[in-house]
Scaffold this motif. Structure first.
Motif, mmCIF file in Angstrom:
data_model
loop_
_atom_site.group_PDB
_atom_site.id
_atom_site.type_symbol
_atom_site.label_atom_id
_atom_site.label_comp_id
_atom_site.label_asym_id
_atom_site.label_seq_id
_atom_site.Cartn_x
_atom_site.Cartn_y
_atom_site.Cartn_z
ATOM 1 N N ILE A 1 0.967 -1.258 -0.138
ATOM 2 C CA ILE A 1 -0.083 -0.117 0.048
ATOM 3 C C ILE A 1 0.956 1.375 0.024
ATOM 4 O O ILE A 1 0.767 2.090 -0.980
ATOM 5 C CB ILE A 1 -1.070 -0.089 1.297
ATOM 6 C CG1 ILE A 1 -2.084 -1.005 1.125
ATOM 7 C CG2 ILE A 1 -1.779 1.345 1.420
ATOM 8 C CD1 ILE A 1 -2.902 -1.359 2.165
ATOM 9 N N ALA A 2 1.965 1.233 0.909
ATOM 10 C CA ALA A 2 2.706 2.558 1.141
ATOM 11 C C ALA A 2 3.524 2.595 -0.420
ATOM 12 O O ALA A 2 3.706 4.178 -0.631
ATOM 13 C CB ALA A 2 3.814 2.236 2.096
ATOM 14 N N ASP A 3 3.921 1.727 -1.272
ATOM 15 C CA ASP A 3 4.249 1.955 -2.649
ATOM 16 C C ASP A 3 3.640 2.611 -3.536
ATOM 17 O O ASP A 3 4.006 3.315 -4.429
ATOM 18 C CB ASP A 3 4.781 0.484 -2.976
ATOM 19 C CG ASP A 3 5.633 0.523 -4.179
ATOM 20 O OD1 ASP A 3 6.415 1.312 -4.386
ATOM 21 O OD2 ASP A 3 5.238 -0.135 -5.424
ATOM 22 N N VAL B 1 -8.383 6.424 -1.763
ATOM 23 C CA VAL B 1 -8.758 5.376 -1.407
ATOM 24 C C VAL B 1 -7.760 4.256 -1.169
ATOM 25 O O VAL B 1 -6.888 3.924 -2.116
ATOM 26 C CB VAL B 1 -9.945 4.505 -2.527
ATOM 27 C CG1 VAL B 1 -10.339 3.323 -2.274
ATOM 28 C CG2 VAL B 1 -10.881 5.538 -3.033
ATOM 29 N N LEU B 2 -7.848 3.588 -0.068
ATOM 30 C CA LEU B 2 -6.903 2.523 0.322
ATOM 31 C C LEU B 2 -7.634 1.383 0.861
ATOM 32 O O LEU B 2 -8.344 1.327 1.754
ATOM 33 C CB LEU B 2 -6.010 3.151 1.628
ATOM 34 C CG LEU B 2 -5.029 2.264 2.377
ATOM 35 C CD1 LEU B 2 -4.306 3.322 3.408
ATOM 36 C CD2 LEU B 2 -5.770 1.230 3.382
ATOM 37 N N MET B 3 -7.548 0.258 0.080
ATOM 38 C CA MET B 3 -7.912 -0.888 0.651
ATOM 39 C C MET B 3 -7.040 -1.917 1.350
ATOM 40 O O MET B 3 -6.218 -2.456 0.688
ATOM 41 C CB MET B 3 -8.614 -1.667 -0.739
ATOM 42 C CG MET B 3 -9.638 -0.915 -1.137
ATOM 43 S SD MET B 3 -10.985 -0.612 -0.047
ATOM 44 C CE MET B 3 -11.968 0.442 -1.021
ATOM 45 N N GLY B 4 -7.338 -1.976 2.757
ATOM 46 C CA GLY B 4 -6.369 -2.908 3.514
ATOM 47 C C GLY B 4 -6.480 -3.991 3.618
ATOM 48 O O GLY B 4 -5.746 -4.872 3.968
ATOM 49 N N GLU B 5 -7.934 -4.650 3.224
ATOM 50 C CA GLU B 5 -8.259 -6.166 3.424
ATOM 51 C C GLU B 5 -8.683 -6.304 2.017
ATOM 52 O O GLU B 5 -9.336 -5.757 1.469
ATOM 53 C CB GLU B 5 -9.213 -6.219 4.438
ATOM 54 C CG GLU B 5 -8.928 -5.679 5.699
ATOM 55 C CD GLU B 5 -7.734 -6.265 6.460
ATOM 56 O OE1 GLU B 5 -7.354 -7.345 6.354
ATOM 57 O OE2 GLU B 5 -6.999 -5.637 7.157
ATOM 58 N N LYS B 6 -8.670 -7.760 1.859
ATOM 59 C CA LYS B 6 -9.171 -8.499 0.469
ATOM 60 C C LYS B 6 -10.825 -8.008 0.363
ATOM 61 O O LYS B 6 -11.035 -7.858 -0.757
ATOM 62 C CB LYS B 6 -8.995 -9.733 0.586
ATOM 63 C CG LYS B 6 -9.396 -10.310 -0.707
ATOM 64 C CD LYS B 6 -9.098 -11.908 -0.694
ATOM 65 C CE LYS B 6 -9.628 -12.565 -2.176
ATOM 66 N NZ LYS B 6 -9.469 -13.916 -2.219
ATOM 67 N N ALA B 7 -11.424 -8.131 1.377
ATOM 68 C CA ALA B 7 -12.928 -7.749 1.313
ATOM 69 C C ALA B 7 -13.164 -6.372 0.740
ATOM 70 O O ALA B 7 -14.238 -6.126 0.090
ATOM 71 C CB ALA B 7 -13.468 -7.758 2.671
ATOM 72 N N GLY B 8 -12.172 -5.472 0.867
ATOM 73 C CA GLY B 8 -12.332 -4.193 0.281
ATOM 74 C C GLY B 8 -12.131 -4.244 -1.169
ATOM 75 O O GLY B 8 -12.021 -3.291 -1.754
#
Length: 187
Positions: free
Chosen positions: A27-29, A86-93
Motif C-alpha cells: 500500500i505504501a508503495d 482510496v486505500l483498501m487494507g483488506e481483501k474484502a475491500g
C-alpha cells in the motif's frame, strides 16, 4: 456475507489498523506520502483530521468489518475542487460490492459537499486495471506527468484524471448507488 458497504468516521481506536494499512509495503508503495510507523503520531493525525473543514474521511467496512480507508480533500475551496483517496487494507475491500466505494464517495463530493470537480492523481505503478477503469467510472484522462514522483530512487509517472459534477450526474445511474458515505440518499 452480503458485501454490504458502510462508512464510519475514524476515531483514535482505528489508529492501529489505519497505521498498519498505511505502512504496509504494497500500500505504501502506491501512496504519494510516506507515513512513519508511530501509533501516537497516527492518533494525533486523526485528531487533526477531525478539526479540518477541508477533509472528510471514513473507514470503509464490508459487512461491518473495517476493510479500507477513503478520503475527500477539498484542494481548492473557492473553485469547489476536491481529490479523493482510496486505500483498501483488506481483501474484502477489493472484491464484491466494495469496489463501488467510489459511487458513495462521488455522491458525497457532488451532492453532500456541493463541489463541482474532482481531480485525482494516480501513480503509474498502480494496477493497469485501476488506470483503465477511471474512464469507465466517468473520469476524463487529463494526461500523464512523466517521471513526476520519485520514490526510493525510482521515477514514477503520475496519471491525472478529472470529473465534473455534470459528468457524474450523467454516469451514476450505471452503478445504481444513490447514497453518500453517510447514508443520505440523493436521487
Amino acid at each position: 456475507m452480503n458485501g454490504v458497504l458502510t462508512f464510519i468516521p475514524p476515531t483514535e481506536e482505528h489508529a492501529q489498523i489505519l497505521l498498519d494499512w498505511r505502512t504496509r509495503p504494497d500500500i505504501a508503495d502506491q501512496m504519494l506520502s510516506e507515513v512513519p510507523y508511530d501509533v501516537e503520531r497516527q492518533k494525533a493525525w486523526l485528531r487533526r483530521c477531525a478539526e479540518r473543514t477541508d477533509y472528510v474521511h471514513r473507514v470503509l467496512c464490508v459487512d461491518g468489518t473495517p476493510s479500507g480507508h477513503v478520503s475527500i480533500t477539498i484542494t481548492e475551496p473557492a473553485w469547489k475542487i476536491a481529490t479523493i483517496g482510496v486505500l483498501m487494507g483488506e481483501k474484502a475491500g477489493r472484491v464484491g460490492a466494495a469496489p463501488l466505494n467510489f459511487a458513495y464517495m462521488l455522491n458525497h463530493v457532488f451532492f453532500t459537499l456541493g463541489l463541482r470537480k474532482v481531480v485525482n492523481h494516480i501513480l503509474g505503478t498502480n494496477s493497469p486495471r485501476l488506470l483503465k477503469g477511471q474512464p469507465m467510472i466517468g473520469y476524463r484522462p487529463v494526461g500523464v506527468l512523466a517521471r513526476q514522483v520519485v520514490k526510493d530512487g525510482r521515477e514514477i509517472d503520475l496519471h491525472v484524471f478529472e470529473m465534473l459534477a455534470d459528468d457524474w450526474r450523467a454516469t451514476r445511474n450505471r452503478f445504481g448507488v444513490y447514497t453518500d458515505m453517510d447514508g443520505r440518499e440523493w436521487r
